[in-house]
Motif scaffolding. Structure first.
Motif, PDB file in Angstrom:
ATOM      1  N   SER A   1       0.811  -0.717  -3.794  1.00 19.89           N
ATOM      2  CA  SER A   1       2.041  -0.072  -3.597  1.00 19.89           C
ATOM      3  C   SER A   1       3.267  -0.577  -4.451  1.00 19.89           C
ATOM      4  O   SER A   1       4.400  -0.108  -4.223  1.00 19.89           O
ATOM      5  CB  SER A   1       2.296  -0.821  -2.142  1.00 19.89           C
ATOM      6  N   ARG A   2       2.732  -1.119  -5.717  1.00 16.60           N
ATOM      7  CA  ARG A   2       3.803  -1.143  -6.730  1.00 16.60           C
ATOM      8  C   ARG A   2       3.713   0.342  -7.479  1.00 16.60           C
ATOM      9  O   ARG A   2       4.868   0.510  -8.047  1.00 16.60           O
ATOM     10  CB  ARG A   2       3.462  -2.131  -7.761  1.00 16.60           C
ATOM     11  N   ASP A   3       2.576   0.884  -7.378  1.00 16.56           N
ATOM     12  CA  ASP A   3       2.620   2.060  -8.192  1.00 16.56           C
ATOM     13  C   ASP A   3       2.899   3.483  -7.566  1.00 16.56           C
ATOM     14  O   ASP A   3       3.140   4.521  -8.157  1.00 16.56           O
ATOM     15  CB  ASP A   3       1.175   2.116  -8.917  1.00 16.56           C
ATOM     16  N   GLU A   4       2.707   3.238  -6.017  1.00 19.27           N
ATOM     17  CA  GLU A   4       2.614   4.690  -5.292  1.00 19.27           C
ATOM     18  C   GLU A   4       3.309   4.277  -3.980  1.00 19.27           C
ATOM     19  O   GLU A   4       3.134   3.208  -3.398  1.00 19.27           O
ATOM     20  CB  GLU A   4       1.760   5.510  -5.361  1.00 19.27           C
ATOM     21  N   ASP A   5       3.958   5.123  -3.279  1.00 14.55           N
ATOM     22  CA  ASP A   5       4.323   4.840  -2.012  1.00 14.55           C
ATOM     23  C   ASP A   5       3.379   4.639  -1.009  1.00 14.55           C
ATOM     24  O   ASP A   5       2.430   5.561  -0.815  1.00 14.55           O
ATOM     25  CB  ASP A   5       5.301   5.899  -1.440  1.00 14.55           C
ATOM     26  N   ALA A   6       3.293   3.514  -0.312  1.00 20.15           N
ATOM     27  CA  ALA A   6       2.109   3.144   0.644  1.00 20.15           C
ATOM     28  C   ALA A   6       2.063   4.204   1.632  1.00 20.15           C
ATOM     29  O   ALA A   6       0.841   4.613   1.998  1.00 20.15           O
ATOM     30  CB  ALA A   6       2.338   1.782   1.321  1.00 20.15           C
ATOM     31  N   VAL A   7       3.255   4.533   2.314  1.00 21.90           N
ATOM     32  CA  VAL A   7       2.963   5.474   3.631  1.00 21.90           C
ATOM     33  C   VAL A   7       2.552   6.726   3.101  1.00 21.90           C
ATOM     34  O   VAL A   7       1.553   7.237   3.771  1.00 21.90           O
ATOM     35  CB  VAL A   7       4.404   5.661   4.203  1.00 21.90           C
ATOM     36  N   GLU A   8       3.058   7.296   1.991  1.00 21.32           N
ATOM     37  CA  GLU A   8       2.656   8.536   1.672  1.00 21.32           C
ATOM     38  C   GLU A   8       1.115   8.699   1.161  1.00 21.32           C
ATOM     39  O   GLU A   8       0.266   9.500   1.676  1.00 21.32           O
ATOM     40  CB  GLU A   8       3.393   9.037   0.592  1.00 21.32           C
ATOM     41  N   ALA A   9       0.545   7.398   0.630  1.00 22.49           N
ATOM     42  CA  ALA A   9      -0.792   7.208   0.295  1.00 22.49           C
ATOM     43  C   ALA A   9      -1.673   7.413   1.519  1.00 22.49           C
ATOM     44  O   ALA A   9      -2.661   7.876   1.451  1.00 22.49           O
ATOM     45  CB  ALA A   9      -0.941   6.135  -0.789  1.00 22.49           C
ATOM     46  N   ILE A  10      -1.300   6.459   2.397  1.00 22.55           N
ATOM     47  CA  ILE A  10      -2.011   6.344   3.634  1.00 22.55           C
ATOM     48  C   ILE A  10      -2.210   7.624   4.177  1.00 22.55           C
ATOM     49  O   ILE A  10      -2.982   8.026   4.926  1.00 22.55           O
ATOM     50  CB  ILE A  10      -1.540   5.348   4.689  1.00 22.55           C
ATOM     51  N   ARG A  11      -1.099   8.341   4.313  1.00 20.41           N
ATOM     52  CA  ARG A  11      -1.113   9.769   4.985  1.00 20.41           C
ATOM     53  C   ARG A  11      -2.112  10.588   4.369  1.00 20.41           C
ATOM     54  O   ARG A  11      -2.973  11.493   4.885  1.00 20.41           O
ATOM     55  CB  ARG A  11       0.151  10.261   5.214  1.00 20.41           C
ATOM     56  N   ARG A  12      -2.063  10.737   3.098  1.00 20.81           N
ATOM     57  CA  ARG A  12      -2.782  11.435   2.049  1.00 20.81           C
ATOM     58  C   ARG A  12      -4.299  11.157   2.199  1.00 20.81           C
ATOM     59  O   ARG A  12      -5.150  12.021   2.266  1.00 20.81           O
ATOM     60  CB  ARG A  12      -2.541  11.241   0.720  1.00 20.81           C
ATOM     61  N   LEU A  13      -4.427   9.764   2.507  1.00 22.09           N
ATOM     62  CA  LEU A  13      -6.029   9.343   2.849  1.00 22.09           C
ATOM     63  C   LEU A  13      -6.383   9.952   4.047  1.00 22.09           C
ATOM     64  O   LEU A  13      -7.602   9.554   4.441  1.00 22.09           O
ATOM     65  CB  LEU A  13      -6.194   7.990   2.294  1.00 22.09           C
ATOM     66  N   THR A  14      -5.634  10.143   5.019  1.00 19.85           N
ATOM     67  CA  THR A  14      -6.260  10.274   6.433  1.00 19.85           C
ATOM     68  C   THR A  14      -5.710  11.831   6.871  1.00 19.85           C
ATOM     69  O   THR A  14      -5.306  11.829   8.047  1.00 19.85           O
ATOM     70  CB  THR A  14      -5.587   9.405   7.076  1.00 19.85           C
ATOM     71  N   GLY A  15      -5.618  12.692   6.118  1.00 22.19           N
ATOM     72  CA  GLY A  15      -5.704  13.999   6.291  1.00 22.19           C
ATOM     73  C   GLY A  15      -4.219  14.526   6.526  1.00 22.19           C
ATOM     74  O   GLY A  15      -3.807  15.595   7.398  1.00 22.19           O
ATOM     75  N   GLY A  16      -3.171  13.734   5.972  1.00 22.17           N
ATOM     76  CA  GLY A  16      -1.711  13.809   6.365  1.00 22.17           C
ATOM     77  C   GLY A  16      -1.429  13.181   7.484  1.00 22.17           C
ATOM     78  O   GLY A  16      -0.144  13.393   8.096  1.00 22.17           O
ATOM     79  N   PHE A  17      -2.216  12.502   8.462  1.00 23.80           N
ATOM     80  CA  PHE A  17      -1.737  12.188   9.750  1.00 23.80           C
ATOM     81  C   PHE A  17      -1.323  10.740   9.950  1.00 23.80           C
ATOM     82  O   PHE A  17      -0.474  10.568  10.618  1.00 23.80           O
ATOM     83  CB  PHE A  17      -3.015  12.521  10.749  1.00 23.80           C
ATOM     84  N   GLY A  18      -1.787  10.026   8.959  1.00 26.43           N
ATOM     85  CA  GLY A  18      -1.507   8.569   9.132  1.00 26.43           C
ATOM     86  C   GLY A  18      -2.876   7.782   9.773  1.00 26.43           C
ATOM     87  O   GLY A  18      -3.800   8.528  10.443  1.00 26.43           O
ATOM     88  N   ALA A  19      -2.958   6.549   9.545  1.00 26.37           N
ATOM     89  CA  ALA A  19      -4.223   5.789  10.181  1.00 26.37           C
ATOM     90  C   ALA A  19      -4.001   5.664  11.608  1.00 26.37           C
ATOM     91  O   ALA A  19      -3.009   5.445  12.368  1.00 26.37           O
ATOM     92  CB  ALA A  19      -4.364   4.548   9.318  1.00 26.37           C
ATOM     93  N   ASP A  20      -5.184   5.455  12.330  1.00 25.67           N
ATOM     94  CA  ASP A  20      -5.501   5.123  13.836  1.00 25.67           C
ATOM     95  C   ASP A  20      -4.656   3.657  14.076  1.00 25.67           C
ATOM     96  O   ASP A  20      -4.229   3.370  15.070  1.00 25.67           O
ATOM     97  CB  ASP A  20      -6.808   5.103  14.014  1.00 25.67           C
ATOM     98  N   VAL A  21      -5.099   2.728  13.224  1.00 28.52           N
ATOM     99  CA  VAL A  21      -4.628   1.407  13.314  1.00 28.52           C
ATOM    100  C   VAL A  21      -4.056   1.068  12.078  1.00 28.52           C
ATOM    101  O   VAL A  21      -4.681   1.129  10.855  1.00 28.52           O
ATOM    102  CB  VAL A  21      -5.805   0.481  13.789  1.00 28.52           C
ATOM    103  N   VAL A  22      -2.811   0.375  11.702  1.00 28.24           N
ATOM    104  CA  VAL A  22      -2.365  -0.512  10.650  1.00 28.24           C
ATOM    105  C   VAL A  22      -2.049  -1.757  10.855  1.00 28.24           C
ATOM    106  O   VAL A  22      -1.343  -1.775  11.848  1.00 28.24           O
ATOM    107  CB  VAL A  22      -1.057   0.505  10.120  1.00 28.24           C
ATOM    108  N   ILE A  23      -2.311  -2.612   9.999  1.00 30.64           N
ATOM    109  CA  ILE A  23      -2.321  -3.964  10.116  1.00 30.64           C
ATOM    110  C   ILE A  23      -1.297  -4.416   9.149  1.00 30.64           C
ATOM    111  O   ILE A  23      -1.409  -4.184   7.993  1.00 30.64           O
ATOM    112  CB  ILE A  23      -3.668  -4.783  10.199  1.00 30.64           C
ATOM    113  N   ASP A  24      -0.311  -5.008   9.489  1.00 30.78           N
ATOM    114  CA  ASP A  24       0.633  -5.782   8.385  1.00 30.78           C
ATOM    115  C   ASP A  24       0.015  -7.166   8.361  1.00 30.78           C
ATOM    116  O   ASP A  24       0.429  -8.274   9.444  1.00 30.78           O
ATOM    117  CB  ASP A  24       1.895  -5.755   9.094  1.00 30.78           C
TER     118      ASP A  24
END
Length: 361
Positions: free
Chosen positions: A231-254
């Motif tokens: 997440s230093r190199d790319e936006d974490a939210v955009e990356a997670i959405r891209r990797l989940t078909g544009g939807f976002g993850a079912d579960v996100v753990i902080d």
């Protein structure tokens, strides 16, 4: 009679830790003395040393521990001398409103030993998380002892006492990750990687690891991450959405516990998805989110207390899975050290050089 043993204390805020003589009393009713075999060096111990938990110095540090019960007090039925146990810091009472509802993992009246351990001059010590296990022997409530397979490695099994259980439970218990789910984990230290390993065991199909350190992301792959995001190199939210078909993850753990990472988790989940906070914030931290977004996205915003675990259920299960080669518990042990090396271990942990240093006694 009381025993005098070596242990590691934090005498004052920010001061280097010291190895000193500790007096451990004989166990009273409901208590047990445990000869500690191994204890992990956890961020929480560093927080105690830095005054980030409270100011009840001096602290007897250490809490991620395994060992053998040496003696028990009156009315103890949970364990007996000779039992190999992992220590836990949430001994359930069995009587509070949570326990009465059949949800002992949320026990609101957990307890510790009644008697204090002391310095040789009689100064009472505050044991970290009610345990205090950077010591050759410790006094705990008997309910803080969970029997597990005695063939297990003490260095690995002890890590269930805090970090590994917190991460695994955040994914499996709190987040209820199951087969086919997508999950993103923000922060890939010991807790985050335990969440990744738990998600892999539960059958998640997409497991996204997010961190700012490529070394930690490499560790995450070893624990089962299918994708990594720096997440230093790319936006974490955009990356997670891209990797989940544009939807976002079912579960996100902080697993970090900062406002910025929580906001990433909030926006990186799918509609009706779940956010799980397991990283521990400091008292001054606050976050502001649009109430309409909270309503419109649905789902759940959860906090995970100790991975919402029930030690009597979860510790033996995970030890058994590790013994069967199905859960990589030993992989969390980066190095084994002695009591005199705890201060150096804090430095390595702060620098991100280790998943866990483990004190062997």
């Amino acid at each position: 009679m009381p025993a005098t043993v070596k242990g590691v204390i934090a005498r004052s805020k920010g001061a280097p830790v010291e190895v000193v003589d500790i007096v451990v009393p004989d166990p009273g009713p409901g208590e047990a003395v445990v000869r500690v075999q191994a204890c992990g060096v956890c961020h929480t111990d560093l927080h105690y040393r830095e005054g980030g938990i409270n100011d009840e110095f001096p602290f007897l540090l250490g809490h991620e521990a395994a060992g053998v019960v040496e003696a028990v007090g009156a009315d103890v039925t949970e364990v007996a001398p000779g039992d190999f146990v992992v220590l836990n810091w949430r001994a359930v009472c069995g009587q509070c409103r949570a326990c009465a509802k059949g949800k002992p993992q949320y026990c609101f009246n957990t307890h510790n030993a009644s008697q204090p351990m002391t310095l040789t001059d009689g100064t009472p010590l505050s044991p970290a998380l009610g345990i205090g296990a950077f010591v050759e022997k410790t006094l705990v409530a008997a309910g803080q002892c969970t029997k597990v397979d005695p063939q297990a490695s003490a260095a690995a099994a002890g890590l269930l006492g805090c970090g590994v259980m917190a991460g695994f439970g955040a994914a499996v218990n709190t987040g209820a990750v199951t087969r086919g789910d997508s999950i993103a984990v923000i922060g890939c230290g010991g807790v985050g990687n335990a969440a990744i390993a738990g998600a892999a065991l539960a059958g998640a199909s997409t497991i996204i690891a997010v961190d700012v350190d490529d070394r930690k992301l490499s560790w995450a792959k070893d624990f089962g991450a299918t994708h990594t995001v720096n997440s230093r190199d790319e936006d974490a939210v955009e990356a997670i959405r891209r990797l989940t078909g544009g939807f976002g993850a079912d579960v996100v753990i902080d697993a970090v516990g900062r406002p910025a990472t929580y906001e990433q988790a909030f926006y990186a989940r799918d509609l009706a998805g779940t956010v799980v906070l397991v990283g521990v914030p400091t008292p001054d931290m606050e976050i502001t989110l649009p109430l309409l977004e909270i309503f419109g996205r649905g789902g759940a915003l959860k906090s995970s207390w100790y991975g919402d675990c029930l030690p009597s259920r979860d510790f033996p299960m995970l030890v058994d899975l590790a013994q069967q080669g199905r859960f990589p518990l030993s992989a969390f042990v980066t190095e084994t050290i002695g009591l005199k090396d705890v201060e150096t271990a804090f430095e390595k942990m702060h620098a991100g050089d280790v998943l866990r240093s483990v004190v062997e006694l």
